[in-house]
Scaffold this motif. Sequence first.
Motif, PDB file in Angstrom:
ATOM      1  N   PRO A   1      -0.964   1.648 -38.172  1.00  7.79           N
ATOM      2  CA  PRO A   1      -2.038   2.553 -37.757  1.00  7.79           C
ATOM      3  C   PRO A   1      -2.288   2.466 -36.260  1.00  7.79           C
ATOM      4  O   PRO A   1      -1.935   1.473 -35.606  1.00  7.79           O
ATOM      5  N   ASP A   2      -2.879   3.516 -35.717  1.00  7.37           N
ATOM      6  CA  ASP A   2      -3.271   3.501 -34.312  1.00  7.37           C
ATOM      7  C   ASP A   2      -4.318   2.406 -34.125  1.00  7.37           C
ATOM      8  O   ASP A   2      -5.375   2.437 -34.748  1.00  7.37           O
ATOM      9  N   PRO A   3      -4.061   1.402 -33.274  1.00  8.06           N
ATOM     10  CA  PRO A   3      -5.009   0.278 -33.156  1.00  8.06           C
ATOM     11  C   PRO A   3      -6.234   0.591 -32.310  1.00  8.06           C
ATOM     12  O   PRO A   3      -7.221  -0.139 -32.372  1.00  8.06           O
ATOM     13  N   GLY A   4      -6.184   1.639 -31.481  1.00  5.94           N
ATOM     14  CA  GLY A   4      -7.263   1.821 -30.519  1.00  5.94           C
ATOM     15  C   GLY A   4      -7.279   0.645 -29.558  1.00  5.94           C
ATOM     16  O   GLY A   4      -6.246   0.191 -29.074  1.00  5.94           O
TER      17      GLY A   4
ATOM     18  N   GLY B   1       0.242   1.020 -28.433  1.00  2.00           N
ATOM     19  CA  GLY B   1      -0.716   1.428 -27.418  1.00  2.00           C
ATOM     20  C   GLY B   1      -1.929   2.128 -27.985  1.00  2.00           C
ATOM     21  O   GLY B   1      -1.891   2.698 -29.074  1.00  2.00           O
ATOM     22  N   PRO B   2      -3.066   2.090 -27.255  1.00  2.00           N
ATOM     23  CA  PRO B   2      -4.290   2.742 -27.726  1.00  2.00           C
ATOM     24  C   PRO B   2      -4.180   4.257 -27.664  1.00  2.00           C
ATOM     25  O   PRO B   2      -3.690   4.820 -26.697  1.00  2.00           O
ATOM     26  N   ALA B   3      -4.615   4.893 -28.732  1.00  2.00           N
ATOM     27  CA  ALA B   3      -4.599   6.359 -28.753  1.00  2.00           C
ATOM     28  C   ALA B   3      -5.893   6.918 -29.324  1.00  2.00           C
ATOM     29  O   ALA B   3      -5.995   8.105 -29.550  1.00  2.00           O
ATOM     30  N   GLY B   4      -6.857   6.052 -29.577  1.00  2.00           N
ATOM     31  CA  GLY B   4      -8.122   6.495 -30.140  1.00  2.00           C
ATOM     32  C   GLY B   4      -9.276   5.743 -29.533  1.00  2.00           C
ATOM     33  O   GLY B   4      -9.089   4.771 -28.792  1.00  2.00           O
ATOM     34  N   GLY B   5     -10.481   6.172 -29.877  1.00  2.45           N
ATOM     35  CA  GLY B   5     -11.660   5.542 -29.298  1.00  2.45           C
ATOM     36  C   GLY B   5     -12.208   4.391 -30.108  1.00  2.45           C
ATOM     37  O   GLY B   5     -13.250   3.833 -29.755  1.00  2.45           O
TER      38      GLY B   5
ATOM     39  N   LEU C   1     -19.272  -6.738 -32.249  1.00  2.00           N
ATOM     40  CA  LEU C   1     -18.169  -5.786 -32.243  1.00  2.00           C
ATOM     41  C   LEU C   1     -18.730  -4.362 -32.264  1.00  2.00           C
ATOM     42  O   LEU C   1     -19.769  -4.100 -32.871  1.00  2.00           O
ATOM     43  N   PRO C   2     -18.045  -3.413 -31.627  1.00  2.00           N
ATOM     44  CA  PRO C   2     -18.527  -2.026 -31.632  1.00  2.00           C
ATOM     45  C   PRO C   2     -18.622  -1.472 -33.051  1.00  2.00           C
ATOM     46  O   PRO C   2     -17.883  -1.885 -33.958  1.00  2.00           O
ATOM     47  N   ALA C   3     -19.556  -0.565 -33.253  1.00  2.45           N
ATOM     48  CA  ALA C   3     -19.714   0.071 -34.557  1.00  2.45           C
ATOM     49  C   ALA C   3     -18.413   0.768 -34.953  1.00  2.45           C
ATOM     50  O   ALA C   3     -17.742   1.390 -34.131  1.00  2.45           O
ATOM     51  N   GLY C   4     -18.051   0.654 -36.217  1.00  2.00           N
ATOM     52  CA  GLY C   4     -16.834   1.298 -36.711  1.00  2.00           C
ATOM     53  C   GLY C   4     -15.566   0.520 -36.468  1.00  2.00           C
ATOM     54  O   GLY C   4     -14.476   1.039 -36.720  1.00  2.00           O
ATOM     55  N   THR C   5     -15.677  -0.724 -35.993  1.00  2.00           N
ATOM     56  CA  THR C   5     -14.482  -1.537 -35.743  1.00  2.00           C
ATOM     57  C   THR C   5     -13.736  -1.815 -37.047  1.00  2.00           C
ATOM     58  O   THR C   5     -14.338  -2.152 -38.064  1.00  2.00           O
ATOM     59  N   ARG C   6     -12.421  -1.670 -37.012  1.00  2.00           N
ATOM     60  CA  ARG C   6     -11.592  -2.044 -38.154  1.00  2.00           C
ATOM     61  C   ARG C   6     -11.336  -3.542 -38.074  1.00  2.00           C
ATOM     62  O   ARG C   6     -10.686  -4.021 -37.142  1.00  2.00           O
ATOM     63  N   VAL C   7     -11.847  -4.277 -39.050  1.00  2.00           N
ATOM     64  CA  VAL C   7     -11.791  -5.735 -39.019  1.00  2.00           C
ATOM     65  C   VAL C   7     -10.784  -6.226 -40.062  1.00  2.00           C
ATOM     66  O   VAL C   7     -10.836  -5.830 -41.231  1.00  2.00           O
ATOM     67  N   TYR C   8      -9.865  -7.095 -39.625  1.00  2.00           N
ATOM     68  CA  TYR C   8      -8.884  -7.710 -40.517  1.00  2.00           C
ATOM     69  C   TYR C   8      -9.025  -9.225 -40.406  1.00  2.00           C
ATOM     70  O   TYR C   8      -8.772  -9.805 -39.350  1.00  2.00           O
ATOM     71  N   THR C   9      -9.444  -9.852 -41.488  1.00  3.39           N
ATOM     72  CA  THR C   9      -9.550 -11.304 -41.582  1.00  3.39           C
ATOM     73  C   THR C   9      -8.576 -11.771 -42.665  1.00  3.39           C
ATOM     74  O   THR C   9      -7.951 -10.934 -43.339  1.00  3.39           O
ATOM     75  N   PRO C  10      -8.405 -13.090 -42.874  1.00  8.15           N
ATOM     76  CA  PRO C  10      -7.448 -13.524 -43.902  1.00  8.15           C
ATOM     77  C   PRO C  10      -7.670 -12.880 -45.262  1.00  8.15           C
ATOM     78  O   PRO C  10      -6.709 -12.619 -45.988  1.00  8.15           O
ATOM     79  N   GLY C  11      -8.928 -12.594 -45.616  1.00  9.38           N
ATOM     80  CA  GLY C  11      -9.194 -11.979 -46.911  1.00  9.38           C
ATOM     81  C   GLY C  11      -8.791 -10.528 -47.004  1.00  9.38           C
ATOM     82  O   GLY C  11      -8.633  -9.985 -48.112  1.00  9.38           O
ATOM     83  N   THR C  12      -8.629  -9.857 -45.871  1.00  9.09           N
ATOM     84  CA  THR C  12      -8.266  -8.431 -45.879  1.00  9.09           C
ATOM     85  C   THR C  12      -6.995  -8.149 -45.087  1.00  9.09           C
ATOM     86  O   THR C  12      -6.678  -6.994 -44.829  1.00  9.09           O
ATOM     87  N   LEU C  13      -6.264  -9.198 -44.723  1.00 13.76           N
ATOM     88  CA  LEU C  13      -5.069  -9.007 -43.895  1.00 13.76           C
ATOM     89  C   LEU C  13      -4.013  -8.181 -44.619  1.00 13.76           C
ATOM     90  O   LEU C  13      -3.208  -7.498 -43.981  1.00 13.76           O
ATOM     91  N   HIS C  14      -4.022  -8.203 -45.952  1.00 15.54           N
ATOM     92  CA  HIS C  14      -3.041  -7.409 -46.702  1.00 15.54           C
ATOM     93  C   HIS C  14      -3.214  -5.915 -46.436  1.00 15.54           C
ATOM     94  O   HIS C  14      -2.280  -5.137 -46.621  1.00 15.54           O
ATOM     95  N   GLU C  15      -4.408  -5.505 -45.974  1.00 17.29           N
ATOM     96  CA  GLU C  15      -4.641  -4.099 -45.689  1.00 17.29           C
ATOM     97  C   GLU C  15      -3.884  -3.644 -44.434  1.00 17.29           C
ATOM     98  O   GLU C  15      -3.736  -2.439 -44.208  1.00 17.29           O
ATOM     99  N   LEU C  16      -3.421  -4.598 -43.634  1.00 19.25           N
ATOM    100  CA  LEU C  16      -2.680  -4.257 -42.424  1.00 19.25           C
ATOM    101  C   LEU C  16      -1.187  -4.067 -42.687  1.00 19.25           C
ATOM    102  O   LEU C  16      -0.458  -3.553 -41.846  1.00 19.25           O
TER     103      LEU C  16
END
Length: 703
Positions: A438-441, A668-672, A685-700
């Motif tokens: 995904p676009d990382p921003g 590279g960043p392509a979004g806000g 962290l800014p509102a709407g940040t996509r957060v990936y921690t060990p419990g949700t890393l599979h989503e990446l």
Amino acid sequence: MDSLEGLVITRRLRVPVDAPAATTPGWGEVAARQLDAALLSVGFTCSAALLDRLGRLPGETVVDLGVRVLAAVRHLVGDHVRHNVYFIDFPRNVPDTLEFWAGLLRQAMLDPVAATPVPSPVLDLLTLPGYGRYRHTYADLLAAHAELVPLAGDRVTVLELGGGLEAEVRDLYHSLAGSEVPLPAEDLTALRSLAASCADEPERIPVRENRAVVNEVRLAAGRPLLVDTVTDVLRLACGCSGGDVTLAVPTRFRSFRRAERRTLLQALDAVASPARLGDVPRYREQWKRLGERLHPGEHPHLPRAAHVFEVARGVRRARGLDSRVEEALSAGRTGEAVDLLERSPGALLRRLDHLLRTGSPASAVLDAAERATAGASGRVLLSLREHLQNRLTPAAGRVFVNRHGRAWTAADARPPIEEDVVSRAVALLDEEITRRLPDPGTLIVDPEALDIALPLSGKAVAPGLGMLPRGSLSAVDGESLRFFVHWRQAGRRTDYDLSALMLDASYDDPEHVSWTNLGNGFAEYSGDLVDAPEGASEFIDVRLARATRPIVIPQVHIYTGEAFDEAAEAFFGYMTRDAEQEGMPFEPRTVRMKSDLRGSGRVALPFVLLRGDGGAWRVKWLHLYLKGAPRFNQVEGNRLTTSALVRSIVERDHLRVRYLAGLLRRKGPAGGHTTYIGLQAPAGLPAGTRVYTPGTLHELIPA
């Protein structure tokens, strides 16, 4: 504790809050502060947002919620049981091994009952009076130890404010059901509960086992099934019978209602094309048993469903893709094998190493692989990428791990692959993986997360506190590290033994600490317990600065009794402390890792402790189980197997977050928006940040 609420708290470290804020000031703020103080005693705290939200609720609501939250986190760290020890002063005053056994023998000789002659010429030391059972109460243990001295380095895990329970349950359900990697058994059980509570489903359910669990709910509700292979129907039938949807263990099928039989046979008839029938022989016996329950002969209008059971019985012949590929390869027709495999891109990429070693032109095989990358799953691409980056370096041995974590090694007799061939294959994989990410921003990566291995399979990793995928590296920040195991037998006497094997840098010159050797110059054992009707705990304390070996491998052996997945409860973990800290042998706020023990092996190897060149210690996660012996497993008996397995895992270059972060930065960043990858999301962290921690890393992991 509400099970769905508990799942959200323990899996996501979020507290769902549904109740409206109080309209008039109350004592909610006082109750919230009291809850936060109670949480700190077990190493947790409320985030500022959670504390503020709780403070505006009625006090009674906060108290009720707090009881459930505290119960959930105490279970997460293993503080829901009382941890006693055999030697009451542990880690102090642990006796010398010979002195200890001599004392027990002396006691037995002075005891007129125990001294009664027995016909056997062999003395079983484990039956000596006073051995293997607690010699004091938990209250005695409390009185013998001072309170814990809190230090700034103690673990404090932040609980975040969640949304309403329905929204949190939906998010967790979509995360698990839509996972690109197979889930552990505990998460499949959780998924079954979540699926029964959620009306909507994720758009894509790529893992077959997850799809089977969702189909159980669909079948019960009379909704269309999500199946596209005959094996999907078999998995569903197993799940509905309370069996294993992974098909690793045969299932005793229940009797199905007429409507259920009709639905299953209709689904089978829809997907049982001649090409799909080749999948049936792999599970021939299970198909035979299922046919006895579904009665396909009662539905002559569904002939293709009947063909499945004819293949299982051997009445009809069907060849699968694998058999045709093997026939072509054995005859030296590599081009034909490649043509066949191009119909299944994932199968082609999984066989790429073999195809490159058959003597056919590597360029033609790589051309086919390049075409296949677009049709294979992201997990297959990443798995092949990890395989190839280890292909040019001679390995100590090949390690094989099945879905239950059972592991074994073999010598690596494969011929080498040319470096330029590996480089081209790696380049085309990197290109396709980058395209799918995904676009990382704006990308923010916690440096401590860079060495987390990508979760390409979660089947052998039981959920818990501080758990990381196999191959991950994490720092150890205390002066003393304490392993612990706790178990409670379900029916028969069960004896688990906590042990530690210490090796030099060449994985040789062994020494150990266990019930047969209570200590050495830097480690002590808390004492052996051989029966656990009410639960039993064992500990090993390792003073890292004094360690004379750079490799320490904790392990849990089943000496006698119930297997890990048969016991009423069994879990392992470790704590870290500094030298000046007092406290009980088990202190929840010092726990860094805790997870259930399970698996079909008789010896568990959770991780290995490694000392680097600079003297810093790190944990490398293993999640392995050895077959062991049916009884009497000891650390001395599996030293060679353990050292070979651990060396193979330690020396393997696993694909880590560092790799994906590099590809994301290249994109590279392509979004806000902002993307954060770390052990735990920081505040601010800014509102709407996509957060990936060990419990949700599979989503990446890309689709």
